[in-house]
Motif scaffolding. Structure first.
Motif, mmCIF file in Angstrom:
data_model
loop_
_atom_site.group_PDB
_atom_site.id
_atom_site.type_symbol
_atom_site.label_atom_id
_atom_site.label_comp_id
_atom_site.label_asym_id
_atom_site.label_seq_id
_atom_site.Cartn_x
_atom_site.Cartn_y
_atom_site.Cartn_z
ATOM 1 N N PHE A 1 -35.976 4.803 44.526
ATOM 2 C CA PHE A 1 -36.023 5.424 45.818
ATOM 3 C C PHE A 1 -34.801 5.613 46.528
ATOM 4 N N VAL A 2 -34.345 6.705 47.201
ATOM 5 C CA VAL A 2 -33.277 6.819 48.031
ATOM 6 C C VAL A 2 -33.538 6.985 49.376
ATOM 7 N N HIS A 3 -32.837 6.180 50.193
ATOM 8 C CA HIS A 3 -33.264 6.609 51.609
ATOM 9 C C HIS A 3 -31.727 6.725 52.414
ATOM 10 N N GLN A 4 -31.795 8.031 52.711
ATOM 11 C CA GLN A 4 -30.598 8.591 53.415
ATOM 12 C C GLN A 4 -30.742 9.117 54.678
ATOM 13 N N GLY A 5 -29.484 9.363 55.403
ATOM 14 C CA GLY A 5 -29.773 9.945 56.762
ATOM 15 C C GLY A 5 -29.429 9.211 58.000
ATOM 16 N N ASP A 6 -28.728 9.984 59.009
ATOM 17 C CA ASP A 6 -28.372 9.081 60.182
ATOM 18 C C ASP A 6 -29.278 9.860 61.408
ATOM 19 N N PRO A 7 -30.025 9.007 62.066
ATOM 20 C CA PRO A 7 -30.845 9.811 63.222
ATOM 21 C C PRO A 7 -29.762 10.702 64.164
ATOM 22 N N GLY A 8 -28.725 10.100 64.527
ATOM 23 C CA GLY A 8 -27.752 10.553 65.342
ATOM 24 C C GLY A 8 -27.088 11.755 65.002
ATOM 25 N N VAL B 1 -36.732 14.943 42.202
ATOM 26 C CA VAL B 1 -36.906 14.149 43.409
ATOM 27 C C VAL B 1 -37.791 14.854 44.353
ATOM 28 N N VAL B 2 -38.895 14.041 44.918
ATOM 29 C CA VAL B 2 -39.570 14.258 45.851
ATOM 30 C C VAL B 2 -39.211 13.561 47.323
ATOM 31 N N ALA B 3 -39.098 14.196 48.547
ATOM 32 C CA ALA B 3 -38.720 13.656 49.599
ATOM 33 C C ALA B 3 -39.613 13.727 50.674
ATOM 34 N N GLU B 4 -39.609 12.869 51.846
ATOM 35 C CA GLU B 4 -40.377 12.977 52.852
ATOM 36 C C GLU B 4 -39.429 12.599 54.135
ATOM 37 N N ASP B 5 -39.710 13.748 55.077
ATOM 38 C CA ASP B 5 -38.991 13.733 56.231
ATOM 39 C C ASP B 5 -39.400 12.268 57.263
ATOM 40 N N ILE C 1 -32.604 17.944 58.974
ATOM 41 C CA ILE C 1 -33.342 16.735 58.427
ATOM 42 C C ILE C 1 -32.244 15.379 58.490
ATOM 43 N N SER C 2 -32.591 14.785 59.533
ATOM 44 C CA SER C 2 -31.540 13.469 59.814
ATOM 45 C C SER C 2 -31.953 12.406 59.013
ATOM 46 N N GLU C 3 -32.937 12.403 58.672
ATOM 47 C CA GLU C 3 -33.435 11.163 57.921
ATOM 48 C C GLU C 3 -34.603 11.244 56.918
ATOM 49 N N PHE C 4 -34.453 10.856 55.761
ATOM 50 C CA PHE C 4 -35.324 11.087 54.928
ATOM 51 C C PHE C 4 -35.674 9.850 53.771
ATOM 52 N N LEU C 5 -36.681 9.972 53.020
ATOM 53 C CA LEU C 5 -37.093 8.949 51.956
ATOM 54 C C LEU C 5 -37.402 9.657 50.758
ATOM 55 N N ALA C 6 -36.779 9.848 49.519
ATOM 56 C CA ALA C 6 -36.826 10.138 48.393
ATOM 57 C C ALA C 6 -37.170 9.282 47.525
ATOM 58 N N PHE D 1 -46.664 23.890 46.043
ATOM 59 C CA PHE D 1 -46.500 22.346 46.092
ATOM 60 C C PHE D 1 -46.524 21.728 47.637
ATOM 61 N N GLU D 2 -45.873 22.798 48.559
ATOM 62 C CA GLU D 2 -45.895 22.337 49.742
ATOM 63 C C GLU D 2 -46.972 22.375 50.466
ATOM 64 N N GLU D 3 -47.956 23.183 50.226
ATOM 65 C CA GLU D 3 -49.248 23.323 50.711
ATOM 66 C C GLU D 3 -50.205 22.374 50.208
ATOM 67 N N VAL D 4 -50.032 21.680 49.125
ATOM 68 C CA VAL D 4 -50.810 20.867 48.656
ATOM 69 C C VAL D 4 -50.328 19.221 48.951
ATOM 70 N N PHE D 5 -48.940 19.175 48.979
ATOM 71 C CA PHE D 5 -48.527 17.916 49.102
ATOM 72 C C PHE D 5 -47.653 17.493 50.448
ATOM 73 N N HIS D 6 -47.285 18.709 50.961
ATOM 74 C CA HIS D 6 -46.807 18.765 52.125
ATOM 75 C C HIS D 6 -45.393 17.752 52.224
ATOM 76 N N HIS D 7 -44.558 18.036 51.021
ATOM 77 C CA HIS D 7 -43.345 17.169 50.773
ATOM 78 C C HIS D 7 -42.362 18.051 50.276
ATOM 79 N N ALA D 8 -41.171 17.851 50.317
ATOM 80 C CA ALA D 8 -40.268 18.657 49.758
ATOM 81 C C ALA D 8 -39.768 18.166 48.287
ATOM 82 N N PHE D 9 -39.576 18.958 47.407
ATOM 83 C CA PHE D 9 -38.920 18.503 45.988
ATOM 84 C C PHE D 9 -37.853 19.384 45.437
ATOM 85 N N ALA D 10 -37.018 18.853 44.377
ATOM 86 C CA ALA D 10 -36.015 19.505 43.725
ATOM 87 C C ALA D 10 -36.398 18.905 42.289
#
Length: 449
Positions: free
Chosen positions: A115-122, A147-151, A127-132, A77-86
């Motif tokens: 959609f879930v947008h979480q994280g704090d760049p500071g 759940v599929v997420a993008e950094d 993984i400080s900020e992601f969209l899932a 999955f990581e090689e094909v889609f380059h995204h994380a999943f759970a």
């Protein structure tokens, strides 16, 4: 715009206006590019996440939970889609890669989709900020959450790099645009230099007219300057002709009077005195005629005349010079009406026509001012003896200027015809309603607009 001094320099005014406008527009375009780039990247990521969740759902329905475990444990999955999943199936949880396990597993506890947008760049998290994108469904009676997420930090870094390169390219384009503006201004104002050289040629006598290839915006100015030159030449010609006529008419009586006065052997008897007085009276009348025509002409005040006001002034002057005759004005024009005719030329026309009519009238002279569309009409008639119809064709010709030596209708008509033709009009003669001569002058408004 009060901060632009339009009277200082055309080049400076254009640069003051165009340079800030170009910089502001380029900066605005760069800002809009950043906003659009962020929006497009967000939409693209959301579409990809939804597609990948749909893929995982399809895999689950086709292969079952066991194969999902194999996918999660491998790199497929990581090689094909380059995204994380759970994935959570019942109480079992699977995620890939391991770096995302701590981040994504809490999202599996919620059964809502979206959609879930979480994280704090500071923060110091990996993984400080992601969209899932999370989707809850039921498979074979068991609850399933995918759940599929993008950094987003990596994506934002790419966006910033692209936006920075866009700024560099925009800066280069801005410099090229400024150079193009400068070159366009320089080429556009080159015609001003040609116009300046043409004026220098006029000043040095190398040319008699402005014959400059200039843009359409300068053509009205060139026509007005050439018309002014024509007017000055015609006035100079008229002045020389008048001076030659006056010199010719005065030279003979002056020579005769001088000879009589220088002859000491001849006694000045009463008859001789009367002849000398008559000669001096002729000279005085000739000088008075030229001086009156000079007063009629008036000063030049630009190419915009008030016909009603000028006609009233001339009629008042003629009434003072010849109190025994009546001079009237008939017109429906408003007092502030303006005609596109030079004041000097209008005074010349009115003065010559009224001078002729006044000399030949018995009691009354009437001038009428009117407009008919694009035509400006001046009509002058008197109650004098008139002119034979066969002589109408000879009036106003240059040869008739010899009549200036004797009062008559020929005085100034040649000059009047020349001015009239220059304004695209004409002059016609007919018998008036009062029995005398009627002179109608028509000028074209369009010729002078």
């Amino acid at each position: 715009m009060p901060w632009i001094d339009t009277q200082s320099s055309i080049r400076k005014s254009l640069l003051t206006l165009l340079l800030p406008a170009a910089i502001a527009l380029m900066f605005a375009a760069w800002i809009v590019h950043g906003l659009l780039l962020e929006r497009m990247a967000r939409d693209f990521v959301e579409d990809r996440l939804q597609d990948e969740v749909a893929f995982l759902e399809h895999q689950l329905r086709q292969s079952g939970p066991d194969e999902i475990r194999d996918i999660a444990e491998g790199d497929y999955f990581e090689e094909v889609f380059h995204h994380a999943f759970a994935i959570r199936i019942g109480e079992q949880m699977h995620s890939s890669p391991e770096l995302w396990t701590e981040t994504l597993e809490p999202l599996l506890e919620e059964p809502q989709s979206g959609f879930v947008h979480q994280g704090d760049p500071g923060t110091d998290r990996a993984i400080s900020e992601f969209l899932a994108y999370r989707k809850a469904l039921t498979l074979n009676g068991r609850p399933v959450v995918i759940v599929v997420a993008e950094d987003l930090s990596t994506l934002q870094h790419s966006q910033q790099e692209l936006h920075l390169w866009t700024a560099v390219v925009s800066g280069i384009l801005l410099v090229l645009l400024l150079l193009a503006i400068w070159q366009a201004i320089r080429l556009s104002l080159r015609s001003v230099g040609r116009l300046q050289n043409g004026l220098k040629s006029l000043q040095t006598g190398a040319s008699k007219r402005l014959d400059v290839k200039a843009p359409a915006e300068f053509q009205p100015l060139i026509r007005q300057l050439n018309q002014l030159l024509d007017t000055l030449d015609q006035r100079l010609t008229r002045s020389r002709d008048a001076l030659a006529n006056l010199s010719h008419s005065v030279k003979t009586p002056v020579s005769a009077i001088r000879q009589v006065l220088e002859d000491e052997t001849r006694a000045l008897d009463p008859e001789m005195r009367q002849q000398l007085a008559q000669r001096l009276s002729d000279i005085d009348r000739q000088l008075e005629s030229e001086m009156r025509r000079s007063r009629f002409a008036g000063p030049q005040a630009g190419k915009a005349a008030k016909p009603v006001s000028q006609a009233r002034d001339l009629l008042w002057m003629l009434g003072r010079l010849d109190a025994d005759k009546n001079f009237e004005l008939e017109t429906d024009l408003a007092p502030d009406t303006r005609w596109p005719v030079e004041e000097h030329d209008l005074n010349e026309i009115l003065g010559n026509l009224l001078d002729n009519a006044g000399k030949w009238s018995r009691q009354s002279t009437v001038v009428n001012l009117a407009e008919n569309g694009e035509q400006l009409i001046i009509t002058v008639e008197d109650d004098g003896p008139g002119v034979d119809q066969h002589a109408f064709s000879t009036l106003g010709k240059r040869g008739m200027r010899l009549d200036e030596q004797v009062p008559g209708h020929g005085l100034g008509l040649a000059i009047t015809r020349e001015i009239t033709e220059r304004y695209g009009g004409g002059m016609q003669f007919s018998k008036g309603t009062m029995g005398g001569l009627r002179v109608s002058v028509t000028l074209s408004r369009a010729q002078n607009g």
